[in-house]
Design a protein around this motif. Sequence first.
Motif, mmCIF file in Angstrom:
data_model
loop_
_atom_site.group_PDB
_atom_site.id
_atom_site.type_symbol
_atom_site.label_atom_id
_atom_site.label_comp_id
_atom_site.label_asym_id
_atom_site.label_seq_id
_atom_site.Cartn_x
_atom_site.Cartn_y
_atom_site.Cartn_z
ATOM 1 N N GLY A 1 38.411 54.991 1.214
ATOM 2 C CA GLY A 1 37.740 54.388 0.069
ATOM 3 C C GLY A 1 36.787 55.374 -0.589
ATOM 4 N N VAL B 1 31.182 53.876 -3.768
ATOM 5 C CA VAL B 1 29.873 54.473 -3.486
ATOM 6 C C VAL B 1 29.682 54.662 -1.977
ATOM 7 N N PHE C 1 40.205 59.161 1.423
ATOM 8 C CA PHE C 1 41.488 58.642 0.925
ATOM 9 C C PHE C 1 41.202 57.451 0.030
ATOM 10 N N ARG D 1 34.241 49.805 -7.308
ATOM 11 C CA ARG D 1 33.801 48.724 -8.192
ATOM 12 C C ARG D 1 32.694 49.168 -9.165
ATOM 13 N N HIS E 1 33.280 47.441 -16.427
ATOM 14 C CA HIS E 1 33.850 46.120 -16.126
ATOM 15 C C HIS E 1 33.611 45.710 -14.674
ATOM 16 N N VAL F 1 45.957 53.751 2.251
ATOM 17 C CA VAL F 1 46.135 53.783 3.700
ATOM 18 C C VAL F 1 46.611 52.412 4.152
ATOM 19 N N THR G 1 35.733 51.810 4.378
ATOM 20 C CA THR G 1 34.746 51.273 3.416
ATOM 21 C C THR G 1 35.355 50.302 2.404
ATOM 22 N N CYS H 1 36.014 37.759 -9.186
ATOM 23 C CA CYS H 1 35.382 37.715 -10.519
ATOM 24 C C CYS H 1 36.385 38.176 -11.565
ATOM 25 N N ALA I 1 25.652 49.356 -0.773
ATOM 26 C CA ALA I 1 26.814 50.215 -0.505
ATOM 27 C C ALA I 1 26.327 51.620 -0.162
HETATM 28 C C1 LIG Z 1 32.324 42.366 -11.612
HETATM 29 C C2 LIG Z 1 31.308 43.000 -10.689
HETATM 30 C C3 LIG Z 1 29.975 43.061 -11.070
HETATM 31 C C4 LIG Z 1 29.038 43.660 -10.237
HETATM 32 N N1 LIG Z 1 27.738 43.759 -10.659
HETATM 33 C C5 LIG Z 1 26.841 44.414 -9.897
HETATM 34 C C6 LIG Z 1 25.520 44.626 -10.364
HETATM 35 O O1 LIG Z 1 25.181 44.259 -11.487
HETATM 36 N N2 LIG Z 1 24.650 45.269 -9.536
HETATM 37 C C7 LIG Z 1 25.009 45.745 -8.309
HETATM 38 O O2 LIG Z 1 24.186 46.354 -7.616
HETATM 39 N N3 LIG Z 1 26.268 45.560 -7.851
HETATM 40 C C8 LIG Z 1 27.180 44.915 -8.618
HETATM 41 N N4 LIG Z 1 28.457 44.753 -8.168
HETATM 42 C C9 LIG Z 1 28.769 45.177 -6.813
HETATM 43 C C10 LIG Z 1 28.975 46.702 -6.737
HETATM 44 O O3 LIG Z 1 29.996 47.079 -7.614
HETATM 45 C C11 LIG Z 1 29.353 47.013 -5.308
HETATM 46 O O4 LIG Z 1 28.281 46.603 -4.462
HETATM 47 C C12 LIG Z 1 29.607 48.489 -5.005
HETATM 48 O O5 LIG Z 1 30.212 49.158 -6.077
HETATM 49 C C13 LIG Z 1 30.504 48.494 -3.760
HETATM 50 O O6 LIG Z 1 30.774 49.817 -3.340
HETATM 51 P P1 LIG Z 1 31.628 50.017 -2.032
HETATM 52 O O7 LIG Z 1 31.809 51.484 -1.850
HETATM 53 O O8 LIG Z 1 31.052 49.238 -0.914
HETATM 54 O O9 LIG Z 1 33.037 49.316 -2.312
HETATM 55 P P2 LIG Z 1 34.177 49.630 -3.468
HETATM 56 O O10 LIG Z 1 33.476 50.114 -4.656
HETATM 57 O O11 LIG Z 1 34.967 48.419 -3.507
HETATM 58 O O12 LIG Z 1 34.950 50.845 -2.810
HETATM 59 C C14 LIG Z 1 35.990 50.655 -1.895
HETATM 60 C C15 LIG Z 1 37.125 51.591 -2.282
HETATM 61 O O13 LIG Z 1 38.149 51.500 -1.298
HETATM 62 C C16 LIG Z 1 39.392 51.629 -1.944
HETATM 63 N N5 LIG Z 1 40.399 51.070 -1.037
HETATM 64 C C17 LIG Z 1 40.552 49.766 -0.661
HETATM 65 N N6 LIG Z 1 41.572 49.654 0.215
HETATM 66 C C18 LIG Z 1 42.070 50.915 0.397
HETATM 67 C C19 LIG Z 1 43.125 51.450 1.184
HETATM 68 N N7 LIG Z 1 43.883 50.663 1.974
HETATM 69 N N8 LIG Z 1 43.368 52.792 1.133
HETATM 70 C C20 LIG Z 1 42.606 53.600 0.327
HETATM 71 N N9 LIG Z 1 41.592 53.135 -0.444
HETATM 72 C C21 LIG Z 1 41.321 51.820 -0.399
HETATM 73 C C22 LIG Z 1 39.208 50.842 -3.235
HETATM 74 O O14 LIG Z 1 40.151 51.219 -4.214
HETATM 75 C C23 LIG Z 1 37.766 51.221 -3.605
HETATM 76 O O15 LIG Z 1 37.739 52.349 -4.469
HETATM 77 C C24 LIG Z 1 29.426 44.185 -8.988
HETATM 78 C C25 LIG Z 1 30.769 44.138 -8.611
HETATM 79 C C26 LIG Z 1 31.707 43.556 -9.458
HETATM 80 C C27 LIG Z 1 33.157 43.550 -9.054
#
Ligand SMILES: Cc1cc2nc3c(=O)[nH]c(=O)nc-3n(C[C@H](O)[C@H](O)[C@H](O)COP(=O)(O)OP(=O)(O)OC[C@H]3O[C@@H](n4cnc5c(N)ncnc54)[C@H](O)[C@@H]3O)c2cc1C
Length: 332
Positions: free
Chosen positions: A9, A12, A31, A40, A53, A128, A158, A187, A314
């Motif tokens: 992932g 962030v 990856f 996201r 978005h 993956v 992640t 959403c 995150a």
């Molecule tokens: C519509 C929306 C509005 C939001 N608004 C806010 C806000 O205003 N303020 C705020 O703080 N947060 C907000 N968030 C939440 C914020 O976006 C997340 O908390 C943060 O971006 C999450 O980061 P992450 O790295 O944990 O997960 P993600 O960003 O989900 O990263 C996980 C990554 O793993 C990848 N992945 C998944 N499965 C696999 C696999 N099998 N193999 C390889 N890659 C894979 C995905 O493609 C993704 O890129 C919002 C989220 C959404 C969807």
Amino acid sequence: MRRQVAVIGAGVAGLVAARSLADEGLDVEVFEKSRGFGGRAATRRTKRLQFDHGAQYFTARSPRFQDALAPLFERGLVEAWSPRIVRLASDGTRGPAPDSDRFVGVPGMSSLGRALAGDLPVARSVQVEQLHRERNGEWTLLTAEGDRTDPFEAVIVTCPAPQAADLLDSASRGLAAVCRSAVMLPCWAVMVAFESPLEFDFDAAFVTDGMLAWVSREASKPGRSARPECWTLQGSPEWSAARLEDEPGRVARALLGRFFELGRVPPRDPVHLDAHRWRYARSAEPRTVATAVDADARIAIAGDWTVGDRLEGAWQSGIEAAESVASQFGGG
Ligand SMILES: Cc1cc2nc3c(=O)[nH]c(=O)nc-3n(C[C@H](O)[C@H](O)[C@H](O)COP(=O)(O)OP(=O)(O)OC[C@H]3O[C@@H](n4cnc5c(N)ncnc54)[C@H](O)[C@@H]3O)c2cc1C
């Protein structure tokens, strides 16, 4: 070549974890199933238009996160966002919104992911599908294309909780159970643009309504262009869940209609209208998970849902996962 840590992932959490481990001198590879960085924290672009978005903005309450952001501020990749922000009730009345320092990526939220990725080795468009444990305890990753990666001593997963659970079922029952206990809500995010500005007295609104949950005007954020005028509208979790399999155009038209009603402006034709479905947008019950590492398996989990439901969480979870990996099995 043998690498020490695989990070699944490039959101962030994953990028921050990988960056921290690389800074500690560990050999990492990320990856990512999609083409972009930042997960996201995403920006959708066309020739003339741009929409955040996914995450709309982020907070930076912890001093450690503030310190980490300082170089991005200096490079102009992150700036404060001070919109005219209100709370909008379902009868259209406005009230004050909670006060907060809010920050955004510049010129789009995805700048954050690109900056965090920097020169890290990130294999993009690689999904993956399975973690396979070799006899010597190392992990190889099997991809959707049927490839098998080089071996790794440790893995950090992640993905959003349900996707992480699927990956971990056969690799770490304990962590898979932690992932399965987290519920994530969907959403529908609508991206709509108008040739001329809408005459609203706000730039963003938390909406207390059965259909809409949030609206914001992209041009109120630093570094975005004002014409055409782009808005992002988010469906409420309940409404989005009930229409998860609907056709995007239908969802977009419904939420746009509600936007006009609540904003008390006459409907007008947009020059662009589209919707993106986030199947796993936010945690249903933000909390901190008790266990994020399986030391025997040499696997850690990270992601917003392990410490809340926000981008700052995150970031924190990525740092913590990297720290446990570096201390428990780094150098293996
Ligand atoms: C519509 C929306 C509005 C939001 N608004 C806010 C806000 O205003 N303020 C705020 O703080 N947060 C907000 N968030 C939440 C914020 O976006 C997340 O908390 C943060 O971006 C999450 O980061 P992450 O790295 O944990 O997960 P993600 O960003 O989900 O990263 C996980 C990554 O793993 C990848 N992945 C998944 N499965 C696999 C696999 N099998 N193999 C390889 N890659 C894979 C995905 O493609 C993704 O890129 C919002 C989220 C959404 C969807």
